[in-house]
Motif scaffolding. Structure first.
Motif: not given
Length: 625
Positions: A573-577, A582-592, A609-619
């Motif tokens: 999971y560390q590697s995948l995240l 690096n792709a600057k893409a949000p990791a939707y559902g990663f925690s689940d 996880l916090a860094r990946a969440n930063a790429f999440r688009k707002s509603e």
């Protein structure tokens, strides 16, 4: 247990909650050490190992002491190559029960015949770097018990039955054995046990399974529980766990005892199947079999890999059930301490071991020396190594191969050369393998190649495992051209690339930047079905894709690992995240996803996880798009 009590004192400032301390109170000192030693960075209550184990739930605070060693501490060291005659205890690291070895094989021979038994042994460092030191490659068999009671004596030469099977193709084992009987040879329990032992240490599991099937079908011998357990183990190795589970149902109920069930447990552990391991462990308890320390040690091995907090649970249960720890139990604790660089704690575990009337065997001594070397304590490492030598290395043949890599890790080329000069006139196969590794560590490539040539002189039919030793040298030293030539040499010899060789080749191409070529080799090895490929073979490629930010390819490797039977781990999971970041893409559902796999983030992964969440688009942004 005072030494272990002292070992835990300096760890008490790491912020463990009072809930943990309450569980420890009044319990085993070893268990107390385990509970106090690890701060898991988890706020959620942990499930109990088995029903009724502990009355209290354990809570872990959010502060984490995880560092770079978090991934390293998951590895299980002291692997196969450390087989020795001093302590053939009831346990083995790769999870196999005491089935085939006649008791007189326990006495390690110092004759030339021993080299035949070591043809397929692999270096300790190659094993210790892999998290899955399982059956297919990493944990070589340490058979420890007997199928028959025979008086102890030194291992004889290869028997006529063994030679007949070794010389025969795997597809014709039964035909060869029929002919062997027609020639007037008698099938005895000792003969079968010796042959099975020789086949197992050479990892000829298919032939061993055919031998077992032939013995039962021809009714030359009456099967007992250990025979059935042996068959189950071989089926798991050759045909997979599901087939072994089916075979278990076919075993007569009167022979389905603890040995059979613990053999299946050992195979679950070797596959790191936590769910099935825990379920079977609980079933063994429910059936109220007299449980051996071997069974508990299997759970220690499992949790050593996936959840070190539960080591304490197992130790507390052992105390409750009056199961006395074996020297192998202490070996596990020493390894955990050493891998976490807790030298003081490691030494105090050794003191406890001695206080229990046990003495460190060569395996433990090797571990201690290695951890001292890694910790920069060269004087202490040297003291252990000299103790192992015993003043005259010429008389200590069985430890030479253990000494070579450790002297190399210390950078002591003169010592490596001194030991190798003693071995060189007539080296054992394992000494050649250790010399290849040692010279490789010292970047003495020509010397490693010379040791490989010596190896080929000793082995009539070299396997991919032998080539893998030199391949690893080329890989570690980034010598791509020679590595490619060695691959071609293997192909020209008609060798199929086994898991160890595949691992070395994959790493060679990845480090050379040829990731697609590495993936192609991985896929071919999977299709050849030469055994389950190593965890690190997949992870090496996955890490490279993660560095590139190639989410699609990283996810594909993640899926391949699942298909290979590897349960999810923190490293994956560390590697995948890392790929998502690096792709600057949000990791939707990663925690689940992690929760579904019962994986909880440590401090480093929580930060990812916090860094990946930063790429999440707002509603609002999503609506505007």
């Amino acid at each position: 247990m005072w030494a272990v009590r002292r070992a835990s004192i300096h760890l008490r400032n790491r912020g463990l909650s009072s809930g943990t301390a309450r569980v420890c109170c009044g319990k085993s000192e070893i268990a107390r050490w385990c509970l106090e030693n690890y701060n898991a960075g988890i706020t959620k209550p942990q499930g109990k190992l088995c029903d009724g184990l502990l009355s209290s739930k354990r809570f872990y605070n959010t502060q984490s002491s995880c560092s770079k060693s978090q991934s390293e501490i998951r590895n299980f060291s002291s692997k196969a190559g450390a087989r020795n005659s001093e302590q053939e205890d009831d346990d083995l690291e790769d999870g196999f029960s005491d089935l085939e070895k006649p008791s007189y094989v326990a006495q390690e021979s110092t004759s030339g015949d021993e080299s035949e038994r070591d043809d397929d042994l692999i270096s300790r460092s190659e094993l210790s770097e892999e998290e899955d030191v399982a059956e297919d490659t990493q944990n070589e068999l340490e058979v420890l018990g007997t199928e028959t009671d025979v008086e102890e004596k030194k291992s004889p030469k290869i028997s006529a039955m063994t030679k007949a099977i070794l010389d025969a193709p795997a597809s014709s084992v039964s035909t060869v054995l029929d002919k062997w009987v027609e020639e007037g040879n008698e099938v005895t329990q000792i003969e079968v046990s010796l042959t099975m032992f020789q086949l197992r240490i050479r990892r000829f599991f298919t032939k061993a399974l055919q031998l077992s099937e032939w013995v039962e079908s021809t009714r030359h011998l009456e099967f007992n529980e250990k025979n059935y357990a042996s068959r189950l183990d071989l089926i798991a190795k050759v045909r997979g766990i599901s087939k072994a589970e089916e075979y278990l149902k076919q075993i007569p109920k009167s022979f389905r005892g603890e040995i059979v069930y613990r053999t299946l447990l050992a195979n679950y552990v070797s596959c790191t199947n936590v769910k099935k391991s825990e379920e079977l462990f609980n079933k063994i308890k429910e059936l109220e079999f007299p449980m051996s320390c071997f069974t508990y040690n299997q759970m220690l091995i499992l949790y050593k890999r996936v959840d070190k907090k539960k080591i304490a649970d197992v130790l507390l249960l052992m105390e409750k059930e009056n199961i006395k720890p074996t020297i192998f139990t202490y070996q596990i604790l020493i390894d955990v301490k050493g891998q976490s660089n807790d030298i003081i704690g490691m030494e105090q575990i050794v003191e406890t071991l001695k206080a229990e009337g046990l003495e460190p065997n060569s395996k433990i001594q090797t571990s201690l020396a290695r951890y001292y070397a890694i910790g920069g304590l060269k004087d202490k490492a040297e003291a252990i190594l000299k103790e192992m030598e015993g003043g005259d290395i010429k008389k200590k043949r069985r430890v030479r191969y253990l000494l070579l890599p450790i002297y190399a890790s210390l950078g002591w080329e003169d010592e490596v050369e001194r030991i190798w000069k003693v071995c060189e006139p007539n080296p054992q196969v394992r000494e050649c393998m250790a010399a290849i590794e040692a010279w490789g560590q010292l970047e003495r490539i020509e010397n490693a190649e010379a040791a490989f040539d010596k190896l080929l002189e000793k082995v009539k039919k070299p396997t991919s495992r032998h080539f893998a030793a030199l391949m690893k040298v080329y890989t570690d030293n980034k010598i791509l051209a020679k590595g490619k030539d060695l691959v071609k040499r293997m192909a020209d010899s008609g060798l199929r690339v086994g898991p160890l060789a595949c691992n070395a080749v994959v790493k060679l191409y990845v480090r050379a930047g040829e990731v697609e070529r590495a993936v192609s080799i991985l896929n071919k090895a999977i299709k050849q079905k030469t055994g389950r490929l190593l965890f690190s073979s997949y992870l090496t490629i996955m890490d490279k894709y993660a560095d590139r930010g190639d989410i699609h390819s990283a996810e594909k490797i993640f899926l391949m690992m699942r298909q290979a039977g590897y349960t999810a781990r923190l490293q994956q999971y560390q590697s995948l995240l890392h790929a998502y970041i690096n792709a600057k893409a949000p990791a939707y559902g990663f925690s689940d996803r992690m929760k579904a796999d019962n994986i909880f983030p440590n401090k480093a992964l929580a930060s990812q996880l916090a860094r990946a969440n930063a790429f999440r688009k707002s509603e609002l942004t999503e609506l505007l798009e």
